[in-house]
Design a protein around this motif. Structure first.
Motif, PDB file in Angstrom:
ATOM      1  N   MET A   1       0.971  -1.169  -0.082  1.00 38.25           N
ATOM      2  CA  MET A   1       0.046  -0.351   0.007  1.00 38.25           C
ATOM      3  C   MET A   1       1.048   1.170  -0.100  1.00 38.25           C
ATOM      4  O   MET A   1       2.022   1.130   0.632  1.00 38.25           O
ATOM      5  CB  MET A   1      -0.969  -0.056   1.188  1.00 38.25           C
ATOM      6  N   SER A   2       0.409   2.144  -0.719  1.00 32.60           N
ATOM      7  CA  SER A   2       1.034   3.518  -0.809  1.00 32.60           C
ATOM      8  C   SER A   2       1.101   4.172   0.733  1.00 32.60           C
ATOM      9  O   SER A   2       0.269   4.074   1.310  1.00 32.60           O
ATOM     10  CB  SER A   2       0.308   4.300  -1.733  1.00 32.60           C
ATOM     11  N   LYS A   3       2.560   4.784   1.043  1.00 32.94           N
ATOM     12  CA  LYS A   3       2.459   5.652   2.105  1.00 32.94           C
ATOM     13  C   LYS A   3       2.011   7.052   1.969  1.00 32.94           C
ATOM     14  O   LYS A   3       2.429   7.637   0.845  1.00 32.94           O
ATOM     15  CB  LYS A   3       3.924   5.674   2.698  1.00 32.94           C
ATOM     16  N   HIS A   4       1.101   7.439   3.086  1.00 31.50           N
ATOM     17  CA  HIS A   4       0.500   8.853   2.837  1.00 31.50           C
ATOM     18  C   HIS A   4       1.708   9.622   3.598  1.00 31.50           C
ATOM     19  O   HIS A   4       1.931   9.549   4.949  1.00 31.50           O
ATOM     20  CB  HIS A   4      -0.766   8.999   3.421  1.00 31.50           C
ATOM     21  N   ILE A   5       2.255  10.808   3.063  1.00 31.74           N
ATOM     22  CA  ILE A   5       3.170  11.543   3.591  1.00 31.74           C
ATOM     23  C   ILE A   5       2.907  13.345   3.779  1.00 31.74           C
ATOM     24  O   ILE A   5       1.956  13.705   2.978  1.00 31.74           O
ATOM     25  CB  ILE A   5       4.705  11.385   2.891  1.00 31.74           C
ATOM     26  N   ALA A   6       3.260  13.783   4.635  1.00 24.40           N
ATOM     27  CA  ALA A   6       3.142  15.264   5.057  1.00 24.40           C
ATOM     28  C   ALA A   6       4.733  15.798   4.772  1.00 24.40           C
ATOM     29  O   ALA A   6       5.609  15.214   5.553  1.00 24.40           O
ATOM     30  CB  ALA A   6       2.576  15.538   6.341  1.00 24.40           C
ATOM     31  N   ILE A   7       4.675  16.695   4.254  1.00 27.04           N
ATOM     32  CA  ILE A   7       6.082  17.171   3.757  1.00 27.04           C
ATOM     33  C   ILE A   7       5.975  18.799   4.422  1.00 27.04           C
ATOM     34  O   ILE A   7       5.418  19.833   3.910  1.00 27.04           O
ATOM     35  CB  ILE A   7       6.492  17.330   2.215  1.00 27.04           C
ATOM     36  N   LEU A   8       6.794  19.068   5.594  1.00 25.35           N
ATOM     37  CA  LEU A   8       6.979  20.100   6.305  1.00 25.35           C
ATOM     38  C   LEU A   8       8.413  20.795   5.431  1.00 25.35           C
ATOM     39  O   LEU A   8       9.130  20.482   5.983  1.00 25.35           O
ATOM     40  CB  LEU A   8       7.052  20.037   7.496  1.00 25.35           C
ATOM     41  N   GLY A   9       7.923  21.827   4.879  1.00 19.92           N
ATOM     42  CA  GLY A   9       9.076  22.724   4.317  1.00 19.92           C
ATOM     43  C   GLY A   9       9.390  22.072   3.010  1.00 19.92           C
ATOM     44  O   GLY A   9      10.330  21.825   2.528  1.00 19.92           O
ATOM     45  N   SER A  10       8.113  22.112   2.044  1.00 19.82           N
ATOM     46  CA  SER A  10       8.252  21.313   0.965  1.00 19.82           C
ATOM     47  C   SER A  10       9.009  22.170  -0.030  1.00 19.82           C
ATOM     48  O   SER A  10       9.140  21.766  -1.166  1.00 19.82           O
ATOM     49  CB  SER A  10       6.963  21.208   0.335  1.00 19.82           C
ATOM     50  N   THR A  11       9.272  23.437   0.093  1.00 16.93           N
ATOM     51  CA  THR A  11       9.943  24.423  -1.098  1.00 16.93           C
ATOM     52  C   THR A  11      11.237  24.678  -0.646  1.00 16.93           C
ATOM     53  O   THR A  11      11.946  25.032  -1.477  1.00 16.93           O
ATOM     54  CB  THR A  11       9.042  25.584  -1.129  1.00 16.93           C
ATOM     55  N   GLY A  12      11.762  23.838   0.195  1.00 20.93           N
ATOM     56  CA  GLY A  12      13.158  24.073   0.594  1.00 20.93           C
ATOM     57  C   GLY A  12      14.115  23.064  -0.173  1.00 20.93           C
ATOM     58  O   GLY A  12      13.338  22.105  -0.908  1.00 20.93           O
ATOM     59  N   SER A  13      15.150  22.851   0.078  1.00 23.74           N
ATOM     60  CA  SER A  13      16.084  21.841  -0.509  1.00 23.74           C
ATOM     61  C   SER A  13      15.686  20.311  -0.418  1.00 23.74           C
ATOM     62  O   SER A  13      15.523  19.884  -1.336  1.00 23.74           O
ATOM     63  CB  SER A  13      17.555  22.074  -0.183  1.00 23.74           C
ATOM     64  N   ILE A  14      15.401  20.005   0.949  1.00 22.44           N
ATOM     65  CA  ILE A  14      15.064  18.736   1.191  1.00 22.44           C
ATOM     66  C   ILE A  14      13.582  18.287   0.739  1.00 22.44           C
ATOM     67  O   ILE A  14      13.303  17.448   0.261  1.00 22.44           O
ATOM     68  CB  ILE A  14      15.174  18.470   2.827  1.00 22.44           C
ATOM     69  N   GLY A  15      12.473  19.416   0.913  1.00 22.67           N
ATOM     70  CA  GLY A  15      11.430  19.152   0.468  1.00 22.67           C
ATOM     71  C   GLY A  15      11.484  19.054  -0.970  1.00 22.67           C
ATOM     72  O   GLY A  15      10.478  18.075  -1.438  1.00 22.67           O
ATOM     73  N   THR A  16      11.915  19.713  -2.050  1.00 22.81           N
ATOM     74  CA  THR A  16      11.801  19.652  -3.221  1.00 22.81           C
ATOM     75  C   THR A  16      12.576  18.219  -3.710  1.00 22.81           C
ATOM     76  O   THR A  16      11.756  17.585  -4.530  1.00 22.81           O
ATOM     77  CB  THR A  16      12.543  20.765  -3.792  1.00 22.81           C
ATOM     78  N   GLN A  17      13.607  17.987  -3.138  1.00 25.16           N
ATOM     79  CA  GLN A  17      14.263  16.478  -3.492  1.00 25.16           C
ATOM     80  C   GLN A  17      13.187  15.416  -2.977  1.00 25.16           C
ATOM     81  O   GLN A  17      13.294  14.336  -3.627  1.00 25.16           O
ATOM     82  CB  GLN A  17      15.533  16.454  -2.881  1.00 25.16           C
ATOM     83  N   THR A  18      12.687  15.584  -1.747  1.00 27.46           N
ATOM     84  CA  THR A  18      11.570  14.535  -1.238  1.00 27.46           C
ATOM     85  C   THR A  18      10.440  14.434  -2.501  1.00 27.46           C
ATOM     86  O   THR A  18      10.203  13.138  -2.709  1.00 27.46           O
ATOM     87  CB  THR A  18      10.922  15.122   0.032  1.00 27.46           C
ATOM     88  N   LEU A  19       9.910  15.388  -2.957  1.00 30.91           N
ATOM     89  CA  LEU A  19       9.040  15.408  -4.032  1.00 30.91           C
ATOM     90  C   LEU A  19       9.600  14.680  -5.190  1.00 30.91           C
ATOM     91  O   LEU A  19       8.783  14.138  -6.086  1.00 30.91           O
ATOM     92  CB  LEU A  19       8.394  16.693  -4.505  1.00 30.91           C
ATOM     93  N   GLU A  20      10.723  15.051  -5.420  1.00 32.96           N
ATOM     94  CA  GLU A  20      11.174  14.305  -6.745  1.00 32.96           C
ATOM     95  C   GLU A  20      11.323  12.613  -6.439  1.00 32.96           C
ATOM     96  O   GLU A  20      10.915  11.841  -7.167  1.00 32.96           O
ATOM     97  CB  GLU A  20      12.872  14.717  -6.873  1.00 32.96           C
TER      98      GLU A  20
END
Length: 382
Positions: free
Chosen positions: A1-20
């Protein structure tokens, strides 16, 4: 099953790479929450691409603009730090990626742990400021904290299958940053532009300055203490300019394990989200023949005093690491605006350590007051 995630700070360096990472593995992850401080343009783009249930902008002045931009999307829009602390408690969320910068990540992380959400921790200041509280809450709530920092991810990977074996020592590797080998005479006149030119890693401005001043490595040492239940005497920092060996664990029999790879934050991000499994990636592979020499040096705490200050704070404990973090956030912001010199940052932090009230066993409320007091003290010294 897919994991549902919340990304706090999605526009920063780690956040954008998490979205990648999410984009590369659409069957593995669903984005439920995206939050940003004030980069509304990028947050809007991310929301329209990943279709989260909720977006939050910390800067309340930007709420109307964000709400208008997303009015045709089935997305709930909120604003303010309190809203971030509330949305991490949503029942659908499996993992919260805490990639907010600095002290601001503390309260949302606490609320997420209280709501029994596993944490992919990229906000090292959370453990620097209140490691004892965070670890106690995680234990009480049965929450796992998976490290995202490359060094701590390396240690975590080295410990896989070794959790019953005692650690003798860990070695956190540091690139040395843009000023490796420079003396105080040189450092007196460096600019923020020079400090932002990191040789190996692409990071946000604040962490890049922390890397140049070695405060980042000091904070990583404190973080390691709490993540892996270590004493300060079990933690060492060595400079490794190539950034291929991400950290090393030495066991009590003398055997050592290292985790290696090209410097790419997407790998530790993905491992934190998928542990204990590893997903196939198309990341570039390390070739030993491209790196015939891997070198190691002692860390220079004489010219880069922040490293020593962080170890002092770790050893004394209490609210002293909180004081160091608060003062550091103030001086880094000032340095980025060219309002304070590179070496002067350490002097201000050290003065705040001596002049801000010490509390041996602080509560969360004590941390809040300490943070305010230390920031005020640092501002008065600028």
């Amino acid at each position: 099953m897919s994991k549902h995630i919340a990304i706090l700070g999605s526009t920063g360096s780690i956040g954008t790479q998490t979205l990648e990472v999410v984009e590369a593995n659409p069957d593995e992850f669903v984005v439920d929450v995206l939050t940003a401080n004030k980069n509304i343009e990028l947050l809007i783009q991310q929301a329209k691409k990943f279709h989260p249930d909720v977006v939050v902008i910390a800067c309340e002045d930007k709420y109307a603009e964000l709400s208008e931009a997303l009015k045709d999307e089935p997305i709930k829009v909120y604003a303010g730090m309190d809203a971030i602390a509330q949305v991490v408690q949503m029942s659908s969320i499996d993992v919260v990626v805490t990639a907010m910068v600095g002290y601001s990540g503390l309260l949302p992380t606490i609320k997420a742990i209280e709501a029994k959400k596993n944490i992919a921790l990229a906000n090292k200041e959370t453990l620097v400021v209140a490691g004892e509280i965070i670890q106690k809450l995680a234990l009480e709530n049965g929450v796992n904290i998976y490290p995202v920092d490359s060094e701590h991810s390396a240690i975590f990977q080295c410990l896989s299958g070794e959790f019953d074996n005692s650690i003798e020592k860990i070695y956190l590797t540091a690139s040395g940053g843009p000023f490796r080998g420079k003396d105080k005479k040189f450092l007196e006149n460096v600019t923020s532009k020079q400090a932002l030119n990191h040789p190996n890693w692409d990071m946000g401005a604040k962490i890049t300055i922390d890397s140049a001043s070695m405060m980042n490595k000091g904070f990583e040492a404190i973080e390691a203490k709490w993540l892996f239940d270590l004493k300060s005497s079990q933690i060492d920092v060595i400079v490794h300019p190539q950034s291929i060996v991400h950290s090393i664990v030495q066991f009590e029999d003398g055997s050592m394990k290292a985790q290696m790879g090209l410097p790419d934050m997407k790998l530790p991000i993905q491992f934190a989200l998928t542990y204990p499994n590893r997903l196939k990636t198309d990341f570039p592979r390390f070739n030993f023949l491209d790196y015939p020499n891997l070198s190691f040096e002692s860390a220079d705490s004489k010219n880069f005093k922040n490293l020593d200050l962080a170890f002092q704070a770790m050893e004394k404990g209490g609210n002293l690491p909180c004081i160091v973090n608060a003062a550091n956030e103030i001086v880094v912001e000032a340095f980025l605006k060219d309002e304070v010199g590179f070496l002067r940052m350490s002097d201000i932090i050290e003065n705040c350590m001596h002049k801000t009230g010490f509390i041996k066993n602080p509560t969360y409320e004590d941390y809040v007051l300490t943070d305010m007091e230390a920031r005020k003290m640092a501002l008065s010294m600028l």
